[in-house]
Design a protein around this motif. Structure first.
Motif, short mmCIF file in Angstrom:
data_model
loop_
_atom_site.label_atom_id
_atom_site.label_comp_id
_atom_site.label_asym_id
_atom_site.label_seq_id
_atom_site.Cartn_x
_atom_site.Cartn_y
_atom_site.Cartn_z
N THR A 134 7.88 6.82 1.41
CA THR A 134 6.84 5.80 1.36
C THR A 134 6.81 5.09 0.02
OG1 THR A 134 5.23 7.46 0.62
CG2 THR A 134 5.37 7.05 3.00
N VAL A 135 6.10 3.98 0.00
CA VAL A 135 5.97 3.18 -1.22
C VAL A 135 5.29 3.98 -2.33
CG1 VAL A 135 4.82 1.16 -2.21
CG2 VAL A 135 6.04 0.96 -0.03
N GLY A 136 4.26 4.73 -1.98
CA GLY A 136 3.53 5.48 -2.99
C GLY A 136 4.35 6.56 -3.67
N ALA A 137 5.33 7.09 -2.96
CA ALA A 137 6.17 8.14 -3.54
C ALA A 137 7.28 7.58 -4.41
CB ALA A 137 6.78 8.99 -2.43
N ALA A 138 7.63 6.31 -4.20
CA ALA A 138 8.77 5.72 -4.90
C ALA A 138 8.65 5.76 -6.43
CB ALA A 138 8.99 4.29 -4.41
N PRO A 139 7.50 5.41 -7.02
CA PRO A 139 7.41 5.47 -8.48
C PRO A 139 7.42 6.90 -9.03
CG PRO A 139 5.73 4.01 -7.56
CD PRO A 139 6.30 4.81 -6.43
N VAL A 140 6.91 7.84 -8.27
CA VAL A 140 6.87 9.23 -8.74
C VAL A 140 8.28 9.70 -9.07
CG1 VAL A 140 6.25 11.60 -8.16
CG2 VAL A 140 4.82 9.71 -7.37
N GLN A 141 9.19 9.40 -8.16
CA GLN A 141 10.58 9.83 -8.29
C GLN A 141 11.43 8.81 -9.04
OE1 GLN A 141 11.39 12.75 -7.39
NE2 GLN A 141 13.61 12.83 -7.25
N ASN A 142 10.86 7.61 -9.28
CA ASN A 142 11.65 6.49 -9.78
C ASN A 142 12.95 6.41 -8.99
OD1 ASN A 142 12.53 4.29 -11.32
ND2 ASN A 142 13.39 5.58 -12.93
N ILE A 143 12.79 6.19 -7.69
CA ILE A 143 13.93 6.22 -6.78
C ILE A 143 15.03 5.27 -7.26
CG2 ILE A 143 12.60 6.91 -4.77
CD1 ILE A 143 12.61 3.99 -3.87
N GLU A 156 0.84 -1.20 0.00
CA GLU A 156 0.00 0.00 0.00
C GLU A 156 0.88 1.26 0.00
OE1 GLU A 156 -3.51 -0.11 -0.16
OE2 GLU A 156 -2.94 -2.18 -0.61
N ALA A 157 0.31 2.33 -0.50
CA ALA A 157 1.09 3.57 -0.72
C ALA A 157 1.70 4.14 0.54
CB ALA A 157 0.20 4.62 -1.39
N GLY A 158 1.03 3.96 1.69
CA GLY A 158 1.53 4.55 2.93
C GLY A 158 2.59 3.75 3.64
N GLU A 159 2.93 2.58 3.11
CA GLU A 159 3.97 1.75 3.73
C GLU A 159 5.33 2.44 3.67
OE1 GLU A 159 4.45 -1.34 5.19
OE2 GLU A 159 2.29 -1.57 5.47
N ASN A 160 6.12 2.27 4.72
CA ASN A 160 7.48 2.79 4.74
C ASN A 160 8.34 2.01 3.75
OD1 ASN A 160 10.41 2.33 6.02
ND2 ASN A 160 9.71 4.38 6.57
N TRP A 161 9.10 2.71 2.90
CA TRP A 161 9.86 2.04 1.86
C TRP A 161 10.92 1.11 2.43
CZ3 TRP A 161 9.69 0.56 -2.93
CH2 TRP A 161 10.85 0.05 -3.50
N HIS A 162 11.72 1.59 3.36
CA HIS A 162 12.81 0.76 3.89
C HIS A 162 12.26 -0.48 4.59
CE1 HIS A 162 16.65 -0.44 5.49
NE2 HIS A 162 16.19 -0.38 6.72
N GLN A 163 11.14 -0.34 5.27
CA GLN A 163 10.54 -1.51 5.92
C GLN A 163 10.07 -2.52 4.88
OE1 GLN A 163 7.56 -0.16 8.72
NE2 GLN A 163 9.03 1.02 9.90
N LEU A 164 9.63 -2.05 3.73
CA LEU A 164 9.25 -2.98 2.65
C LEU A 164 10.48 -3.72 2.15
CD1 LEU A 164 7.07 -4.01 0.64
CD2 LEU A 164 7.87 -2.22 -0.92
N VAL A 165 11.59 -3.01 2.00
CA VAL A 165 12.84 -3.65 1.57
C VAL A 165 13.22 -4.75 2.55
CG1 VAL A 165 15.30 -3.33 1.15
CG2 VAL A 165 13.67 -1.61 0.34
N CYS A 166 13.18 -4.44 3.84
CA CYS A 166 13.54 -5.43 4.86
C CYS A 166 12.60 -6.63 4.82
CB CYS A 166 13.51 -4.79 6.24
SG CYS A 166 14.77 -3.52 6.49
#
Length: 340
Positions: free
Chosen positions: A118-127, A89-99
């Motif tokens: 957050t996960v939802g912001a990751a595609p916007v920036q194409n981190i 989900e978009a509100g998930e913390n990105w680093h926690q998803l990686v872990c």
């Protein structure tokens, strides 16, 4: 859904810039998001979407309604012989998803460890980091089209990913990303070609690929070079690495032989913004509470009490100096929200 007025957004952005939101709400589901958007439309309020606040500069008061995405949830959708499809989900913390993905024994996100947001912001920036970008393991995402009110799915081609860019960045405000799907590998397919990471990997002496080790190395490198926003507020890399024509790159190489240059597939050349800023003498610079990190010239920091205006004024001085010295235009990475 609790609507609040006059909320200070300082706790919600990693640069710790104080700025009031006229109206503020946190949404945890698609239904709450749609209700918040309907409220804003009914009141004729402009809408500002907020995730982890790790890639934004607050210049001043934010009018209308600030919607902070706080949805949670991550799941395995399917398991193939080589790939596993996950969704978050978009509100998930990105680093926690990686872990979490590493706990599942999956590979693909290890180079993107410790990226804030957050996960939802990751595609916007194409981190991206250390030779890997989100688009490398991206499958699809679901977003709400605010123009039509429809829920839409976007595949990799639909997203029009580019370096620190996507259609969601170019069409800012139209889409609200709800959830993201990633295709990860069962067996490690490590990308350790980036120089600092390659050296760290070689030093381990390991012969067998191990995604957890790579994630730990990446985390260590980031912690050694980048300030923890909880200790020294910042928004990560403030400038993009500039891309120039090969003719300009050749001219710069003659004038500055030590300047790092990276050839791109389309024939252009990427320069290192950190090198340009460092060589211009800005690393470690401080003007009142606004400054440049002493270890990483790409990172602007808030030493305590800086305003958005002070951060932006410092950024403008750096851009002007780099342009005057090298003829290279730096582009700011985090968008600006609010009015000065």
């Amino acid at each position: 859904m609790l609507l609040r007025d006059g909320v200070d957004l300082q706790p919600f952005n990693t640069m710790a810039l104080a700025a009031p939101a006229a109206h503020f709400v946190q949404v945890r589901s698609d239904a709450e998001l749609q209700a918040a958007l309907a409220l804003a439309e009914g009141e004729s309020w402009p809408v500002t979407l907020f995730g982890g606040g790790s890639n934004v500069i607050l210049a001043g008061p934010v009018p209308g309604l600030v919607i902070r995405m706080a949805s949670r949830g991550r799941r395995v959708l399917s398991r193939g012989t080589e790939q596993v499809l996950i969704e978050a989900e978009a509100g998930e913390n990105w680093h926690q998803l990686v872990c979490w993905s590493l706990d599942l024994g999956l590979s693909g996100l290890e180079n993107l460890a410790l990226i804030p947001g957050t996960v939802g912001a990751a595609p916007v920036q194409n981190i991206g980091a250390y030779g890997v970008e989100l688009c490398d393991c991206f499958d699809s995402l679901q977003a709400l089209d605010r123009q039509t009110g429809e829920l839409c799915w976007f595949n990799r081609e639909d997203c029009k990913f580019a370096y620190r860019d996507s259609r969601f960045k170019r069409e800012a405000g139209r889409y609200v990303i709800l959830r993201v799907r990633l295709s990860l590998a069962r067996q490690p397919r490590l990308a350790v070609g980036y120089a600092p990471l390659a050296e760290a990997w070689k030093a381990t002496g390991l012969q067998v690929p191990d995604a957890r080790v790579v994630a730990a190395l990446v985390t260590g490198i980031r912690q050694s070079k980048l300030p923890d926003p909880a200790v020294l507020p910042n928004a990560g890399s403030f400038f993009k690495n500039p891309v120039v024509a090969v003719e300009q790159a050749q001219g710069l190489a003659q004038r500055f032989p030590a300047m790092p240059q990276f050839a791109q597939a389309d024939g252009s050349v990427k320069l290192a913004a950190a090198w340009l800023i460092d060589q211009a003498g800005w690393k470690g610079f401080r003007d009142s509470a606004a400054g440049v990190h002493s270890e990483q010239a790409l990172v602007l920091v808030n030493h305590g009490g800086a305003s958005g205006a002070q951060i932006l004024q410092l950024a403008a001085r750096i851009r002007a100096d780099v342009l005057a010295r090298y003829g290279v235009e730096l582009e700011q990475e985090p968008p600006v929200i609010g009015s000065l």
